[in-house]
Design a protein around this motif. Sequence first.
Motif, PDB file in Angstrom:
ATOM      1  N   MET B 220       0.923  -1.186  -0.020  1.00 43.44           N
ATOM      2  CA  MET B 220      -0.174   0.135  -0.161  1.00 43.44           C
ATOM      3  C   MET B 220       1.033   1.202   0.090  1.00 43.44           C
ATOM      4  SD  MET B 220      -3.240   0.584   0.106  1.00 43.44           S
ATOM      5  CE  MET B 220      -4.241   2.293   0.073  1.00 43.44           C
ATOM      6  N   LEU B 221       1.919   1.221   0.847  1.00 46.45           N
ATOM      7  CA  LEU B 221       2.656   2.456   0.780  1.00 46.45           C
ATOM      8  C   LEU B 221       3.429   2.770  -0.363  1.00 46.45           C
ATOM      9  CD1 LEU B 221       4.269   2.130   4.554  1.00 46.45           C
ATOM     10  CD2 LEU B 221       2.779   3.876   3.751  1.00 46.45           C
ATOM     11  N   GLU B 222       3.887   1.460  -1.039  1.00 42.48           N
ATOM     12  CA  GLU B 222       4.558   1.702  -2.279  1.00 42.48           C
ATOM     13  C   GLU B 222       3.579   2.190  -3.389  1.00 42.48           C
ATOM     14  OE1 GLU B 222       6.073  -2.123  -3.469  1.00 42.48           O
ATOM     15  OE2 GLU B 222       7.823  -1.834  -1.935  1.00 42.48           O
ATOM     16  N   THR B 223       2.436   1.676  -3.544  1.00 46.76           N
ATOM     17  CA  THR B 223       1.445   1.981  -4.596  1.00 46.76           C
ATOM     18  C   THR B 223       0.802   3.660  -4.314  1.00 46.76           C
ATOM     19  OG1 THR B 223       0.545   0.057  -4.353  1.00 46.76           O
ATOM     20  CG2 THR B 223      -0.792   1.481  -5.478  1.00 46.76           C
ATOM     21  N   LEU B 224       0.815   4.070  -2.782  1.00 48.50           N
ATOM     22  CA  LEU B 224       0.566   5.422  -2.492  1.00 48.50           C
ATOM     23  C   LEU B 224       1.535   6.593  -3.032  1.00 48.50           C
ATOM     24  CD1 LEU B 224      -1.212   5.155   0.867  1.00 48.50           C
ATOM     25  CD2 LEU B 224      -2.184   5.804  -1.312  1.00 48.50           C
ATOM     26  N   ALA B 225       2.800   5.860  -3.206  1.00 49.36           N
ATOM     27  CA  ALA B 225       3.590   6.779  -3.606  1.00 49.36           C
ATOM     28  C   ALA B 225       4.176   6.950  -5.201  1.00 49.36           C
ATOM     29  CB  ALA B 225       5.250   6.387  -3.063  1.00 49.36           C
ATOM     30  N   GLU B 226       3.193   6.155  -5.626  1.00 47.41           N
ATOM     31  CA  GLU B 226       3.469   5.918  -7.181  1.00 47.41           C
ATOM     32  C   GLU B 226       2.898   7.284  -7.931  1.00 47.41           C
ATOM     33  OE1 GLU B 226       1.937   2.449  -9.095  1.00 47.41           O
ATOM     34  OE2 GLU B 226       3.339   1.226  -7.994  1.00 47.41           O
ATOM     35  N   ASP B 227       3.330   7.449  -9.312  1.00 52.37           N
ATOM     36  CA  ASP B 227       2.995   8.648 -10.034  1.00 52.37           C
ATOM     37  C   ASP B 227       1.368   8.864 -10.240  1.00 52.37           C
ATOM     38  OD1 ASP B 227       5.451   9.538  -9.965  1.00 52.37           O
ATOM     39  OD2 ASP B 227       6.116   9.081 -11.966  1.00 52.37           O
ATOM     40  N   HIS B 228       0.835   7.726 -10.624  1.00 53.65           N
ATOM     41  CA  HIS B 228      -0.589   7.873 -10.970  1.00 53.65           C
ATOM     42  C   HIS B 228      -1.362   8.165  -9.863  1.00 53.65           C
ATOM     43  CE1 HIS B 228      -0.862   3.735  -9.676  1.00 53.65           C
ATOM     44  NE2 HIS B 228      -2.217   3.961  -9.662  1.00 53.65           N
ATOM     45  N   ILE B 229      -1.263   7.857  -8.818  1.00 54.34           N
ATOM     46  CA  ILE B 229      -2.021   8.214  -7.562  1.00 54.34           C
ATOM     47  C   ILE B 229      -1.690   9.719  -7.197  1.00 54.34           C
ATOM     48  CG2 ILE B 229      -2.068   7.907  -5.051  1.00 54.34           C
ATOM     49  CD1 ILE B 229      -3.091   5.494  -6.660  1.00 54.34           C
ATOM     50  N   ARG B 230      -0.359  10.331  -7.402  1.00 50.95           N
ATOM     51  CA  ARG B 230      -0.405  11.833  -7.243  1.00 50.95           C
ATOM     52  C   ARG B 230      -1.386  12.379  -8.453  1.00 50.95           C
ATOM     53  NH1 ARG B 230       5.671  13.429  -8.077  1.00 50.95           N
ATOM     54  NH2 ARG B 230       4.812  13.554  -9.781  1.00 50.95           N
ATOM     55  N   THR B 231      -1.284  11.891  -9.602  1.00 43.47           N
ATOM     56  CA  THR B 231      -1.737  12.619 -10.647  1.00 43.47           C
ATOM     57  C   THR B 231      -3.415  12.580 -10.342  1.00 43.47           C
ATOM     58  OG1 THR B 231      -0.499  11.561 -12.120  1.00 43.47           O
ATOM     59  CG2 THR B 231      -2.444  12.436 -13.278  1.00 43.47           C
ATOM     60  N   PHE B 232      -4.056  11.528  -9.714  1.00 44.07           N
ATOM     61  CA  PHE B 232      -5.410  11.578  -9.250  1.00 44.07           C
ATOM     62  C   PHE B 232      -5.856  12.453  -8.179  1.00 44.07           C
ATOM     63  CE2 PHE B 232      -5.466   7.045 -10.765  1.00 44.07           C
ATOM     64  CZ  PHE B 232      -6.287   7.212 -11.951  1.00 44.07           C
ATOM     65  N   ARG B 233      -4.850  12.380  -7.422  1.00 48.74           N
ATOM     66  CA  ARG B 233      -4.824  13.596  -6.146  1.00 48.74           C
ATOM     67  C   ARG B 233      -4.819  15.046  -6.961  1.00 48.74           C
ATOM     68  NH1 ARG B 233      -1.063  10.866  -2.190  1.00 48.74           N
ATOM     69  NH2 ARG B 233      -2.558   9.643  -0.785  1.00 48.74           N
ATOM     70  N   ALA B 234      -3.783  15.297  -7.873  1.00 50.04           N
ATOM     71  CA  ALA B 234      -3.876  16.544  -8.536  1.00 50.04           C
ATOM     72  C   ALA B 234      -5.043  17.015  -9.359  1.00 50.04           C
ATOM     73  CB  ALA B 234      -2.617  16.461  -9.438  1.00 50.04           C
TER      74      ALA B 234
END
Lengths: 320, 330
Positions: B220-234
């Motif tokens: 979970m920690l690895e996934t949360l650090a991935e780029d696409h998650i950041r994009t969704f948040r953005a």
Amino acid sequence: MSTDALADQVAAPAPEGGAGARSVWRALRREPAALAGLVVVLLLVLVALAAPLLTALEGQDYTSYHDGLLDSARGGVPAGDLGGISAHHWLGVEPKTGRDLFARVVYGARVSLAVALSATILQLLIGLTIGLAAGLGGRIADAVLSRVTDLVLAFPALIFSIALLGIVPQSFPRPVLLVLVLALFGWAGTARIARGQALTLRTRDYVAAARLAGGRGARLARREILPGLAAPVITYAALMVPGNIVAEAGLSFLGVGINPPTPSWGQMLSSATTWFGGDPMYVAIPGVLLFATVLSFTLFGDGLRNALDPRSTSLSKRAE
Amino acid sequence: MAAYLIRRVLGALVVLLVLSAAVYVIFYALPGNPAQLVCGPKTCQADQLHRIETELGLDQPIYLQYWHFLVGIFAGRTFSGGPEAIHCAAPCLGYSYQTGEPVTSLLLDRLPVSASLVVGGFVIWVLVGVGLGVVSALRRGRALDRVVTTATLAGNSVPVFLVGLLLLLVFCVYLRALPFPGYQPLTGNPALWAQNLILPWVSLSVVSAAVYTRLTRTSMLETLAEDHIRTFRAYGLSESRVIRRHALRGALTPLITIGTIDLATSLTGATLTESLFGLPGLGQLLVTSVRNIDLPVVVGVTILAGAVIVVANMVADILYSVADRRVALA
């Protein structure tokens, strides 16, 4: 020989992660749980080594029956409170036989640690040999050895261990057999790590240089690759020990491990199952010891891993 | 896909063939004379012994014995030494030395017990492990995370039979809240079935739950650090939507492989739990037949265990490729 050893020392590379013992110790000092684990582990090793001394001090041994200490009216549970704890029997006695529990758990620690540590060493030897041969040998050797490794890794090891241990004639020395069986099914993780590391390290300049200088085969593996493997393999090994302790206890619990009258924690817990209503101490003492031992080794191994490789956070071998 | 499947199935068959040959040769070569075991320890006469040897084909060389064994699995075989011949229909794994029952039906009798135990345990350890792992990852570094992480270390260190003993002591001896477990079939009374299995389920799942918590947390920690998650948040997606719709999927995919294989391993390997609680499952069958050196049963359980694992490995790879579209089966 002596020049060889010297050359080894001079030429020994210091790859990343292979940090010196001092810096590992410094990192380990910041992990209180790991230190606590280490202290308990050292204490246990000391107790196991000093078992004859300690039982002599208590004045008991692990085989003598003491019928007089049992309450025959209550089906043979120890007379007195807490499983018959007294100045003569520090941890009380066994129900039905009246054998001294302290002597039995102390000698049980010997069996448990000796089997687990020997099995770990053997697993490391097999794993390193096969892993290095796969990583440094040709393509065919790699394909075959990797396939075998995958097979062993996915093997129903417990089932096979039970079957093998049960079928081999009882005349074969049991602790040796246990070590062999544990090693037979437990080397694959090490082999996988060793192979992966060897594949990475073989492309390094210093290894290429050694190869150009005429180094090859087992000698190259031993002198150039093996030192770079130390960190990941040591961390992995530290977590293999508690696994082996649990495995030995489990097999002895099932009655295919250590044979009576030699005491083993798993075997004691197995006979305790019929007594826990009347004599809970008989479950509690070997149970707590087994749990404490495994937990201490795990804490130490986990801390060691953090100290040697701060990136990884996972515990089980499945998270390699 | 079809070509991949064919290759995988053929590969699995080869592995099974090697495995069964190894198992057969090891166990029939090891303990001396199996005919002696069938016949009994002392009372056996020489002619009796000889008859059993021919009847079971034990006088033939080991590779021929294995060949007949293999043929028996696929086509059935006939045992004949004396006047009467016994036909054993495919899949034939021989007859128990101890009870004379066909090994196949022994295995089938025990399978529902093991399956009941393992499926229930699996549900508990996946729910608890994934739940705690996700919560712990989302609360990274806080008190809750530290408590969970410490608990997983402890959970990882308790041998199954210790958890079981503790549970028995508390619930059956002191609180008397539950009867001492004994197996009740699901088809009889489901409530009774579950009541009797609750303690075994919990014991079986403690260690795995700890392992899965760790795995889920890391993943979970690895996934949360991935780029696409950041994009969704953005993009302004709500945090709960990001986690539920996107992060969980990525984080849990690796667990599919491990889950499938663990489920398969436990089906035959929950021996300690079965033995402690007296559940008549496959693991317990193995332990009792090992004690009696009942070779056909030992070989049967072992080969079944191997087969289940090999099939599970295949299923795991296929499931994984379905869940993670980046992986192509080639």
